[in-house]
Design an enzyme around this catalytic site. Structure first.
Site, PDB file in Angstrom:
ATOM      1  N   ASP A   1     -35.265  15.574   4.938  1.00 59.94           N
ATOM      2  CA  ASP A   1     -34.941  14.150   4.859  1.00 59.94           C
ATOM      3  C   ASP A   1     -35.791  13.411   3.826  1.00 59.94           C
ATOM      4  O   ASP A   1     -35.263  12.669   2.995  1.00 59.94           O
ATOM      5  CB  ASP A   1     -35.146  13.486   6.222  1.00 59.94           C
ATOM      6  CG  ASP A   1     -33.947  13.657   7.140  1.00 59.94           C
ATOM      7  OD1 ASP A   1     -32.928  14.200   6.690  1.00 59.94           O
ATOM      8  OD2 ASP A   1     -34.036  13.256   8.305  1.00 59.94           O
TER       9      ASP A   1
ATOM     10  N   ARG B   1     -13.410   5.812  -0.721  1.00 57.32           N
ATOM     11  CA  ARG B   1     -12.386   5.233   0.158  1.00 57.32           C
ATOM     12  C   ARG B   1     -12.651   3.757   0.439  1.00 57.32           C
ATOM     13  O   ARG B   1     -11.717   2.992   0.712  1.00 57.32           O
ATOM     14  CB  ARG B   1     -12.321   6.020   1.472  1.00 57.32           C
ATOM     15  CG  ARG B   1     -11.740   7.424   1.302  1.00 57.32           C
ATOM     16  CD  ARG B   1     -11.353   8.040   2.627  1.00 57.32           C
ATOM     17  NE  ARG B   1     -12.486   8.357   3.464  1.00 57.32           N
ATOM     18  CZ  ARG B   1     -13.181   9.501   3.387  1.00 57.32           C
ATOM     19  NH1 ARG B   1     -12.850  10.420   2.485  1.00 57.32           N
ATOM     20  NH2 ARG B   1     -14.190   9.723   4.204  1.00 57.32           N
TER      21      ARG B   1
ATOM     22  N   HIS C   1     -28.267  18.074   9.835  1.00 55.88           N
ATOM     23  CA  HIS C   1     -29.486  17.283   9.848  1.00 55.88           C
ATOM     24  C   HIS C   1     -30.565  18.082   9.135  1.00 55.88           C
ATOM     25  O   HIS C   1     -30.338  19.213   8.688  1.00 55.88           O
ATOM     26  CB  HIS C   1     -29.903  16.931  11.275  1.00 55.88           C
ATOM     27  CG  HIS C   1     -29.112  15.783  11.853  1.00 55.88           C
ATOM     28  ND1 HIS C   1     -29.265  14.492  11.403  1.00 55.88           N
ATOM     29  CD2 HIS C   1     -28.153  15.744  12.819  1.00 55.88           C
ATOM     30  CE1 HIS C   1     -28.448  13.697  12.069  1.00 55.88           C
ATOM     31  NE2 HIS C   1     -27.754  14.431  12.934  1.00 55.88           N
ATOM     32  N   ASP C   2     -31.736  17.489   9.041  1.00 50.25           N
ATOM     33  CA  ASP C   2     -32.839  18.088   8.292  1.00 50.25           C
ATOM     34  C   ASP C   2     -32.974  19.589   8.553  1.00 50.25           C
ATOM     35  O   ASP C   2     -33.102  20.391   7.620  1.00 50.25           O
ATOM     36  CB  ASP C   2     -34.137  17.365   8.672  1.00 50.25           C
ATOM     37  CG  ASP C   2     -35.353  17.866   7.913  1.00 50.25           C
ATOM     38  OD1 ASP C   2     -35.813  18.988   8.208  1.00 50.25           O
ATOM     39  OD2 ASP C   2     -35.866  17.137   7.053  1.00 50.25           O
TER      40      ASP C   2
ATOM     41  N   LYS D   1     -15.124  -2.967   5.865  1.00 54.96           N
ATOM     42  CA  LYS D   1     -13.694  -2.738   6.058  1.00 54.96           C
ATOM     43  C   LYS D   1     -12.867  -3.949   5.624  1.00 54.96           C
ATOM     44  O   LYS D   1     -11.640  -3.884   5.599  1.00 54.96           O
ATOM     45  CB  LYS D   1     -13.414  -2.417   7.531  1.00 54.96           C
ATOM     46  CG  LYS D   1     -14.063  -1.124   8.002  1.00 54.96           C
ATOM     47  CD  LYS D   1     -13.794  -0.880   9.486  1.00 54.96           C
ATOM     48  CE  LYS D   1     -14.482   0.401   9.954  1.00 54.96           C
ATOM     49  NZ  LYS D   1     -14.253   0.634  11.407  1.00 54.96           N
TER      50      LYS D   1
ATOM     51  N   GLY E   1     -25.673   6.604   1.082  1.00 52.95           N
ATOM     52  CA  GLY E   1     -25.994   7.859   1.754  1.00 52.95           C
ATOM     53  C   GLY E   1     -24.867   8.355   2.634  1.00 52.95           C
ATOM     54  O   GLY E   1     -25.114   8.929   3.696  1.00 52.95           O
TER      55      GLY E   1
ATOM     56  N   TYR F   1     -30.418  21.501   6.717  1.00 56.31           N
ATOM     57  CA  TYR F   1     -30.512  21.432   5.262  1.00 56.31           C
ATOM     58  C   TYR F   1     -31.658  22.259   4.699  1.00 56.31           C
ATOM     59  O   TYR F   1     -31.657  22.590   3.510  1.00 56.31           O
ATOM     60  CB  TYR F   1     -30.650  19.972   4.817  1.00 56.31           C
ATOM     61  CG  TYR F   1     -29.524  19.086   5.304  1.00 56.31           C
ATOM     62  CD1 TYR F   1     -28.201  19.534   5.289  1.00 56.31           C
ATOM     63  CD2 TYR F   1     -29.775  17.804   5.783  1.00 56.31           C
ATOM     64  CE1 TYR F   1     -27.175  18.728   5.746  1.00 56.31           C
ATOM     65  CE2 TYR F   1     -28.751  16.996   6.242  1.00 56.31           C
ATOM     66  CZ  TYR F   1     -27.447  17.470   6.230  1.00 56.31           C
ATOM     67  OH  TYR F   1     -26.432  16.667   6.687  1.00 56.31           O
TER      68      TYR F   1
ATOM     69  N   ARG G   1     -21.210  10.629   3.434  1.00 56.97           N
ATOM     70  CA  ARG G   1     -20.636  11.920   3.064  1.00 56.97           C
ATOM     71  C   ARG G   1     -19.757  11.746   1.824  1.00 56.97           C
ATOM     72  O   ARG G   1     -19.238  10.648   1.560  1.00 56.97           O
ATOM     73  CB  ARG G   1     -19.795  12.476   4.210  1.00 56.97           C
ATOM     74  CG  ARG G   1     -20.608  12.967   5.386  1.00 56.97           C
ATOM     75  CD  ARG G   1     -19.798  13.946   6.216  1.00 56.97           C
ATOM     76  NE  ARG G   1     -20.123  13.870   7.637  1.00 56.97           N
ATOM     77  CZ  ARG G   1     -19.579  14.647   8.555  1.00 56.97           C
ATOM     78  NH1 ARG G   1     -18.667  15.540   8.217  1.00 56.97           N
ATOM     79  NH2 ARG G   1     -19.929  14.529   9.819  1.00 56.97           N
TER      80      ARG G   1
END
Length: 366
Positions: free
Chosen positions: A160, A95, A130-131, A66, A87, A134, A89
């Site tokens: 994962d 950003r 999560h896994d 930051k 990794g 997915y 999103r």
């Protein structure tokens, strides 16, 4: 010879699950992976990350992303690197000022590796998961587990680590080869959902050939076949039977004293699979695992013991291959695959911010 990725430098932004697994794979094979850690760590369960095997063999630098001066340090590192691994999103790296457009301007040959659950685009791309989530939309999860119960979570190995981290490591190496030939970097959009779906290719082949057409738990590879299943022994331990080919099946049947039993005459008679499986379950439950090992292991009939994590390092095959190593007192799997005639990377456990001074000196930063 040196490890195959010796001389490759990767900047890894700290994350959880598949991204650090990819970083481990690259470090295991000689890459210099500099992990940019967050103050306070990243483990969602607040575990001791010094015991996290997936963080092994990295250099560590803790930065607060930051802060503009921290971003400036990352940008300097990127100029010296072959690859960048994140990794988050979709949109988070942008950003922070660390998106692909910015970094590829700094280093046009950079391999920018992105790991997400759903991918960089699509209606679910910004959703959490999560896994288990997915692997649920690509036909994978539905195929796992017994027929009389809900689908069974397969640890988090498929989404994962198989469809995610290992797929990303493969993508990284292929993109690196291309960049070294062309001087042009690439952006890898690696999704756990996509990767797990790709791992279902063999099941789709079976489906198209009419072999995978029964409900869950009644097919060839999902525990439905009596000759491809696990069984409990009298001592509560388990064995795995994988005698799919006829010659292995016949050796198994002979070893169990069932060669003359008409129930086991037709290996692929699906109408009798349930009865065959029940019979085998009763047979294996009649003796402890050690007796079955003494009776079947030498027959080369695709019989193995189902070992616990505590037992596995002590098995004679694992000992002979050196499949487990110890780093800082912690037993862990050795790097894989191996390259014959090549130096191996001896794992070392991660320590937060252990390389701050050295890395900053290399960059000429106070």
């Amino acid at each position: 010879m040196p490890p195959p990725l010796a001389g490759v430098r990767v900047i890894e932004l700290a994350a959880i699950g598949p991204a650090p697994f990819c970083g481990m794979m690259l470090a295991d094979h000689g890459a210099e992976v500099i992990r940019i850690d967050r103050p306070g760590g990243t483990d969602p369960l607040e575990q001791d990350q010094g015991r996290d095997v997936m963080l092994r063999s990295r250099r560590s630098l803790t930065l607060d992303l930051k802060q503009p001066e921290s971003i400036a340090i990352v940008l300097r590192l990127v100029e010296t690197a072959d690859g960048f691994l994140e990794g988050f999103r979709p949109g988070v790296a942008e950003r922070l000022g660390l998106g692909p457009e910015v970094l590829l301007q700094r280093n046009p040959a950079l391999v920018y590796a992105r790991m997400t659950g759903w991918g960089q685009s699509g209606p679910l791309s910004d959703k959490a998961g999560h896994d288990l989530n997915y692997i649920s939309l690509n036909g994978c999860l539905h195929a796992l587990g017994p027929e009389d119960a809900p689908p069974l979570p397969p640890l988090n190995l498929i989404g994962d680590y198989g469809g995610g981290g290992m797929m990303l490591a493969f993508g990284f190496v292929t993109a690196l080869l291309a960049a070294r030939g062309s001087g042009v970097g690439r952006v890898i959009d690696c999704s756990m959902s996509d990767g797990a779906g790709a791992m279902m290719a063999a099941m789709w082949s079976l489906k198209h050939n009419g072999v995978w057409d029964a409900p869950r738990g009644r097919n060839l590879l999902d525990g439905g076949a009596p000759f491809y299943a696990c069984y409990a022994c009298a001592d509560g331990r388990f064995v795995a039977i994988g005698a799919m080919e006829e010659k292995f099946y016949r050796r198994l049947v002979d070893g169990l004293g069932l060669a003359a039993d008409p129930l086991f005459a037709a290996q692929h008679d699906r109408g009798r699979w349930s009865e065959m499986k029940a019979r085998l379950a009763a047979i294996f439950a009649s003796r402890p695992r050690a007796e079955w090992t003494g009776r079947l292991a030498h027959l080369d009939c695709c019989y193995t013991e189902v070992l616990t994590m505590d037992e596995a390092p002590h098995h004679e095959h694992n000992r002979a291959r050196g499949n487990f190593v110890t780093a800082d007192g912690m037993i862990q799997p050795r790097p894989a695959p191996r390259f014959l005639g090549t130096e191996t990377v001896e794992p070392r456990m991660w320590k937060m911010d252990s390389d701050r001074d050295a890395i900053l000196r290399e960059l000429g930063i106070e």
